[in-house]
Design a protein around this motif. Structure first.
Motif, PDB file in Angstrom:
ATOM      1  N   GLY A  11      46.701  80.114  53.782  1.00 47.97           N
ATOM      2  CA  GLY A  11      45.883  80.392  52.590  1.00 47.97           C
ATOM      3  C   GLY A  11      44.435  80.046  52.878  1.00 47.97           C
ATOM      4  N   TYR A  12      43.679  79.786  51.823  1.00 45.01           N
ATOM      5  CA  TYR A  12      42.251  79.482  52.012  1.00 45.01           C
ATOM      6  C   TYR A  12      42.062  78.284  52.943  1.00 45.01           C
ATOM      7  N   GLY A  13      42.819  77.207  52.690  1.00 48.81           N
ATOM      8  CA  GLY A  13      42.654  75.996  53.487  1.00 48.81           C
ATOM      9  C   GLY A  13      43.124  76.183  54.922  1.00 48.81           C
ATOM     10  N   GLY A  14      44.343  76.679  55.090  1.00 48.32           N
ATOM     11  CA  GLY A  14      44.916  76.823  56.430  1.00 48.32           C
ATOM     12  C   GLY A  14      44.177  77.838  57.287  1.00 48.32           C
ATOM     13  N   LEU A  29      48.981  79.389  64.038  1.00 47.14           N
ATOM     14  CA  LEU A  29      49.027  79.444  62.576  1.00 47.14           C
ATOM     15  C   LEU A  29      50.373  80.027  62.164  1.00 47.14           C
ATOM     16  N   VAL A  30      51.091  79.305  61.308  1.00 49.52           N
ATOM     17  CA  VAL A  30      52.403  79.754  60.832  1.00 49.52           C
ATOM     18  C   VAL A  30      52.267  80.173  59.377  1.00 49.52           C
ATOM     19  N   GLU A  31      52.611  81.416  59.092  1.00 55.21           N
ATOM     20  CA  GLU A  31      52.435  81.945  57.734  1.00 55.21           C
ATOM     21  C   GLU A  31      53.460  83.073  57.513  1.00 55.21           C
ATOM     22  N   PRO A  32      54.160  83.043  56.364  1.00 57.93           N
ATOM     23  CA  PRO A  32      55.173  84.078  56.131  1.00 57.93           C
ATOM     24  C   PRO A  32      54.586  85.477  55.910  1.00 57.93           C
ATOM     25  N   LYS A  33      53.419  85.551  55.305  1.00 56.78           N
ATOM     26  CA  LYS A  33      52.837  86.862  54.985  1.00 56.78           C
ATOM     27  C   LYS A  33      52.128  87.451  56.214  1.00 56.78           C
ATOM     28  N   ALA A  39      43.010  85.717  46.563  1.00 61.64           N
ATOM     29  CA  ALA A  39      43.537  85.644  45.198  1.00 61.64           C
ATOM     30  C   ALA A  39      42.459  85.866  44.143  1.00 61.64           C
ATOM     31  N   ALA A  40      41.235  85.468  44.458  1.00 59.95           N
ATOM     32  CA  ALA A  40      40.169  85.594  43.465  1.00 59.95           C
ATOM     33  C   ALA A  40      39.908  87.057  43.083  1.00 59.95           C
ATOM     34  N   GLY A  41      40.354  87.978  43.933  1.00 59.57           N
ATOM     35  CA  GLY A  41      40.165  89.395  43.615  1.00 59.57           C
ATOM     36  C   GLY A  41      41.336  90.021  42.888  1.00 59.57           C
ATOM     37  N   GLN A  70      54.307  84.909  62.308  1.00 56.81           N
ATOM     38  CA  GLN A  70      54.763  85.248  60.961  1.00 56.81           C
ATOM     39  C   GLN A  70      56.131  84.612  60.740  1.00 56.81           C
ATOM     40  N   GLY A  71      56.168  83.614  59.868  1.00 61.03           N
ATOM     41  CA  GLY A  71      57.413  82.901  59.616  1.00 61.03           C
ATOM     42  C   GLY A  71      57.162  81.754  58.652  1.00 61.03           C
ATOM     43  N   ARG A  72      58.231  81.118  58.259  1.00 60.33           N
ATOM     44  CA  ARG A  72      58.143  80.025  57.287  1.00 60.33           C
ATOM     45  C   ARG A  72      58.623  78.735  57.951  1.00 60.33           C
ATOM     46  N   ALA A  73      57.833  77.662  57.816  1.00 59.72           N
ATOM     47  CA  ALA A  73      58.237  76.378  58.369  1.00 59.72           C
ATOM     48  C   ALA A  73      59.407  75.818  57.562  1.00 59.72           C
ATOM     49  N   ALA A  97      49.131  72.939  55.216  1.00 62.01           N
ATOM     50  CA  ALA A  97      48.251  73.632  54.266  1.00 62.01           C
ATOM     51  C   ALA A  97      49.054  74.628  53.444  1.00 62.01           C
ATOM     52  N   THR A  98      50.186  74.153  52.943  1.00 63.24           N
ATOM     53  CA  THR A  98      51.102  75.054  52.243  1.00 63.24           C
ATOM     54  C   THR A  98      50.778  75.224  50.767  1.00 63.24           C
ATOM     55  N   GLY A  99      49.648  74.686  50.327  1.00 62.97           N
ATOM     56  CA  GLY A  99      49.210  74.935  48.960  1.00 62.97           C
ATOM     57  C   GLY A  99      50.095  74.267  47.929  1.00 62.97           C
ATOM     58  N   ARG A 101      51.986  75.147  43.769  1.00 61.38           N
ATOM     59  CA  ARG A 101      52.301  76.155  42.765  1.00 61.38           C
ATOM     60  C   ARG A 101      51.933  75.615  41.403  1.00 61.38           C
ATOM     61  N   TYR A 102      51.418  76.502  40.548  1.00 58.07           N
ATOM     62  CA  TYR A 102      50.939  76.033  39.256  1.00 58.07           C
ATOM     63  C   TYR A 102      51.980  75.256  38.441  1.00 58.07           C
ATOM     64  N   PRO A 103      53.255  75.719  38.377  1.00 55.88           N
ATOM     65  CA  PRO A 103      54.213  74.953  37.558  1.00 55.88           C
ATOM     66  C   PRO A 103      54.425  73.560  38.132  1.00 55.88           C
TER      67      PRO A 103
HETATM   68  C1  FAD Z   1      45.786  85.071  40.782  1.00 58.42           C
HETATM   69  C2  FAD Z   1      44.964  83.905  41.255  1.00 58.42           C
HETATM   70  C3  FAD Z   1      43.580  83.944  41.138  1.00 58.42           C
HETATM   71  C4  FAD Z   1      42.793  82.853  41.526  1.00 58.42           C
HETATM   72  N1  FAD Z   1      41.436  82.919  41.393  1.00 58.42           N
HETATM   73  C5  FAD Z   1      40.677  81.888  41.817  1.00 58.42           C
HETATM   74  C6  FAD Z   1      39.242  81.925  41.721  1.00 58.42           C
HETATM   75  O1  FAD Z   1      38.655  82.900  41.254  1.00 58.42           O
HETATM   76  N2  FAD Z   1      38.536  80.842  42.162  1.00 58.42           N
HETATM   77  C7  FAD Z   1      39.158  79.729  42.691  1.00 58.42           C
HETATM   78  O2  FAD Z   1      38.460  78.774  43.074  1.00 58.42           O
HETATM   79  N3  FAD Z   1      40.497  79.677  42.805  1.00 58.42           N
HETATM   80  C8  FAD Z   1      41.265  80.714  42.369  1.00 58.42           C
HETATM   81  N4  FAD Z   1      42.640  80.624  42.472  1.00 58.42           N
HETATM   82  C9  FAD Z   1      43.228  79.405  43.031  1.00 58.42           C
HETATM   83  C10 FAD Z   1      43.203  79.465  44.552  1.00 58.42           C
HETATM   84  O3  FAD Z   1      43.851  80.646  44.980  1.00 58.42           O
HETATM   85  C11 FAD Z   1      43.909  78.226  45.094  1.00 58.42           C
HETATM   86  O4  FAD Z   1      43.211  77.074  44.678  1.00 58.42           O
HETATM   87  C12 FAD Z   1      43.946  78.297  46.616  1.00 58.42           C
HETATM   88  O5  FAD Z   1      44.702  79.411  47.014  1.00 58.42           O
HETATM   89  C13 FAD Z   1      44.538  77.031  47.227  1.00 58.42           C
HETATM   90  O6  FAD Z   1      44.395  77.164  48.626  1.00 58.42           O
HETATM   91  P1  FAD Z   1      45.409  76.501  49.634  1.00 58.42           P
HETATM   92  O7  FAD Z   1      44.969  76.895  51.019  1.00 58.42           O
HETATM   93  O8  FAD Z   1      45.538  75.052  49.315  1.00 58.42           O
HETATM   94  O9  FAD Z   1      46.832  77.148  49.290  1.00 58.42           O
HETATM   95  P2  FAD Z   1      47.300  78.662  49.253  1.00 58.42           P
HETATM   96  O10 FAD Z   1      46.141  79.599  49.213  1.00 58.42           O
HETATM   97  O11 FAD Z   1      48.353  78.724  48.191  1.00 58.42           O
HETATM   98  O12 FAD Z   1      47.976  78.868  50.670  1.00 58.42           O
HETATM   99  C14 FAD Z   1      49.200  78.287  51.010  1.00 58.42           C
HETATM  100  C15 FAD Z   1      49.816  79.179  52.087  1.00 58.42           C
HETATM  101  O13 FAD Z   1      50.913  78.503  52.647  1.00 58.42           O
HETATM  102  C16 FAD Z   1      51.935  79.437  52.892  1.00 58.42           C
HETATM  103  N5  FAD Z   1      53.191  78.696  52.918  1.00 58.42           N
HETATM  104  C17 FAD Z   1      53.857  78.092  51.900  1.00 58.42           C
HETATM  105  N6  FAD Z   1      54.963  77.494  52.331  1.00 58.42           N
HETATM  106  C18 FAD Z   1      55.001  77.713  53.683  1.00 58.42           C
HETATM  107  C19 FAD Z   1      55.910  77.340  54.712  1.00 58.42           C
HETATM  108  N7  FAD Z   1      57.031  76.627  54.460  1.00 58.42           N
HETATM  109  N8  FAD Z   1      55.639  77.738  55.986  1.00 58.42           N
HETATM  110  C20 FAD Z   1      54.525  78.457  56.273  1.00 58.42           C
HETATM  111  N9  FAD Z   1      53.633  78.843  55.320  1.00 58.42           N
HETATM  112  C21 FAD Z   1      53.866  78.471  54.052  1.00 58.42           C
HETATM  113  C22 FAD Z   1      51.845  80.436  51.739  1.00 58.42           C
HETATM  114  O14 FAD Z   1      52.426  81.680  52.089  1.00 58.42           O
HETATM  115  C23 FAD Z   1      50.335  80.517  51.545  1.00 58.42           C
HETATM  116  O15 FAD Z   1      49.759  81.584  52.285  1.00 58.42           O
HETATM  117  C24 FAD Z   1      43.428  81.708  42.080  1.00 58.42           C
HETATM  118  C25 FAD Z   1      44.820  81.684  42.216  1.00 58.42           C
HETATM  119  C26 FAD Z   1      45.581  82.760  41.820  1.00 58.42           C
HETATM  120  C27 FAD Z   1      47.097  82.719  42.010  1.00 58.42           C
END
Ligand code: FAD
Length: 103
Positions: A11-14, A29-33, A39-41, A70-73, A97-99, A101-103
């Motif tokens: 995602g953004y961080g990773g 880099l390991v990522e399923p997608k 996401a901001a778009g 491309q895969g999931r840890a 850097a797996t981010g 989820r809102y819930p």
């Molecule tokens: C619809 C939407 C709109 C948004 N708009 C904005 C905005 O306008 N401005 C803003 O600041 N923020 C916005 N956000 C929030 C922003 O997207 C998040 O804060 C940001 O994505 C967090 O980044 P991250 O790198 O921590 O995690 P993520 O971007 O969630 O990345 C985590 C990644 O880890 C991967 N992953 C998860 N589990 C595994 C595993 N087991 N193995 C390998 N990979 C794994 C996932 O596939 C994902 O690609 C929005 C979010 C959404 C959903």
């Protein structure tokens, strides 16, 4: 010092961490997608379908060095990461850097 780094999650961080670290380390880099999702778009993409493809950036273009798997840890340990597929990636350092989820 060994410099094999596994970044889990593209995602953004990773993605940013992997790109920066690839300048100095052997990065995997390991990522399923298969593409980074800007996401901001998302909201514009919903109301303007002909523009929707603009929020996807294929991971193949992300790193000038290193590789994207491309895969999931499934698990990590001090020596590396094991994917759900069973593939094993050895690493000296891990970036989780797996981010979240809102819930
Ligand atoms: C619809 C939407 C709109 C948004 N708009 C904005 C905005 O306008 N401005 C803003 O600041 N923020 C916005 N956000 C929030 C922003 O997207 C998040 O804060 C940001 O994505 C967090 O980044 P991250 O790198 O921590 O995690 P993520 O971007 O969630 O990345 C985590 C990644 O880890 C991967 N992953 C998860 N589990 C595994 C595993 N087991 N193995 C390998 N990979 C794994 C996932 O596939 C994902 O690609 C929005 C979010 C959404 C959903």
């Amino acid at each position: 010092m060994s410099r094999a780094v596994a970044v889990i999650g593209g995602g953004y961080g990773g993605a940013a961490a992997a790109k920066a670290l690839a300048e100095e380390a052997d990065v995997v880099l390991v990522e399923p997608k298969d593409a980074f999702v800007h996401a901001a778009g998302s909201l514009r993409a919903l109301v303007q379908p002909d523009w929707a493809s603009s929020i996807f950036f294929p991971y193949g273009r992300l790193l000038s060095r290193g590789r994207v798997v491309q895969g999931r840890a499934a698990s990590v340990d001090p020596r590396g990461v094991t994917l759900e597929s069973g593939e094993r990636i050895e690493a000296d350092h891990l970036v989780l850097a797996t981010g979240s989820r809102y819930p």
